[in-house]
Enzyme design. Sequence first.
Site, PDB file in Angstrom:
ATOM      1  N   MET A   8      -3.797  -6.982  -7.222  1.00 52.31           N
ATOM      2  CA  MET A   8      -3.269  -8.084  -8.018  1.00 52.31           C
ATOM      3  C   MET A   8      -4.347  -9.047  -8.531  1.00 52.31           C
ATOM      4  SD  MET A   8      -0.326  -6.871  -8.033  1.00 52.31           S
ATOM      5  CE  MET A   8       0.861  -7.995  -8.749  1.00 52.31           C
ATOM      6  N   LYS A   9      -5.585  -8.599  -8.572  1.00 52.01           N
ATOM      7  CA  LYS A   9      -6.649  -9.408  -9.186  1.00 52.01           C
ATOM      8  C   LYS A   9      -7.055  -8.756 -10.498  1.00 52.01           C
ATOM      9  CE  LYS A   9      -7.089 -12.506  -6.051  1.00 52.01           C
ATOM     10  NZ  LYS A   9      -6.825 -13.921  -6.343  1.00 52.01           N
ATOM     11  N   ILE A  10      -7.456  -9.589 -11.450  1.00 47.63           N
ATOM     12  CA  ILE A  10      -7.885  -9.046 -12.741  1.00 47.63           C
ATOM     13  C   ILE A  10      -9.400  -8.848 -12.703  1.00 47.63           C
ATOM     14  CG2 ILE A  10      -8.055  -9.517 -15.223  1.00 47.63           C
ATOM     15  CD1 ILE A  10      -5.362 -11.024 -14.932  1.00 47.63           C
ATOM     16  N   LEU A  11      -9.818  -7.612 -12.944  1.00 52.82           N
ATOM     17  CA  LEU A  11     -11.260  -7.304 -12.906  1.00 52.82           C
ATOM     18  C   LEU A  11     -11.935  -7.780 -14.186  1.00 52.82           C
ATOM     19  CD1 LEU A  11     -10.878  -3.712 -11.424  1.00 52.82           C
ATOM     20  CD2 LEU A  11     -11.816  -5.709 -10.221  1.00 52.82           C
ATOM     21  N   GLY A  33       0.780  -1.234   0.000  1.00 52.55           N
ATOM     22  CA  GLY A  33       0.000   0.000   0.000  1.00 52.55           C
ATOM     23  C   GLY A  33       0.812   1.285   0.000  1.00 52.55           C
ATOM     24  N   HIS A  89       1.399   0.655 -13.169  1.00 50.83           N
ATOM     25  CA  HIS A  89       2.092  -0.579 -13.541  1.00 50.83           C
ATOM     26  C   HIS A  89       3.602  -0.329 -13.520  1.00 50.83           C
ATOM     27  CE1 HIS A  89       2.466  -4.507 -15.400  1.00 50.83           C
ATOM     28  NE2 HIS A  89       3.379  -3.981 -16.210  1.00 50.83           N
TER      29      HIS A  89
END
Length: 193
Positions: free
Chosen positions: A95-98, A20, A114
């Site tokens: 780190m999750k793909i929406l 964070g 990124h």
Amino acid sequence: MALSTGTKNIKTAVFISGKGSNLKSLIKFSKLKKSPISIEIIISNNPKSKGLTFGKIYKIRKKIFNFDKHIKAEKEILKLLKKRKINLICLAGFMKILSKSFIQSFKGQILNIHPSLLPKYKGLNTHERAIDNKDSYSGCTVHFVSSKLDSGKIIDQKKVRIYKKDTLRTLANKVLAEEHKLYPEAILKIFSL
Ligand code: GAR
């Protein structure tokens, strides 16, 4: 919903998964007079995310969602974001793909940072790939999120020199220091258009 310009109160949700440090820099930025954003909520997929402590320190609401049930998590997040009248999402080490449908619901209102000079090195292990390829430069990019991974319109970038003595760690730290400057600058850039 489109991003409105000239507003001084863009209600923002920051999505995190880890440390964070970008969240912290965005919170600090949001407190400046020149900032158009107010951070209303922190969202994480990871209850162990160290960044969640910034919610406590800065008294910002935080919420954790279980992405093992991805569709359910996204549905609940959407409901919450609508309820809180959120009009900007900043992905900051999320780190999750929406899903496409989630991105569609917030079209043009999701930003991501990124750790590479996109379009180079989409995906993971960006610093490792830059060092392995003996690149002279790496850097970071803030871009709009589209349904293709790390491929939306680029808003701004910062370059970092890679020296022979650089390791994964020194490079990651140098890039991260630039990320902390870049994200606020990119937000200012969008809203001053
Ligand atoms: C940052 O380097 C960010 O660019 C990267 O994760 C790190 C999060 O650090 N994001 C991605 O790799 C997304 N694909 P932080 O939690 O200290 O902000």
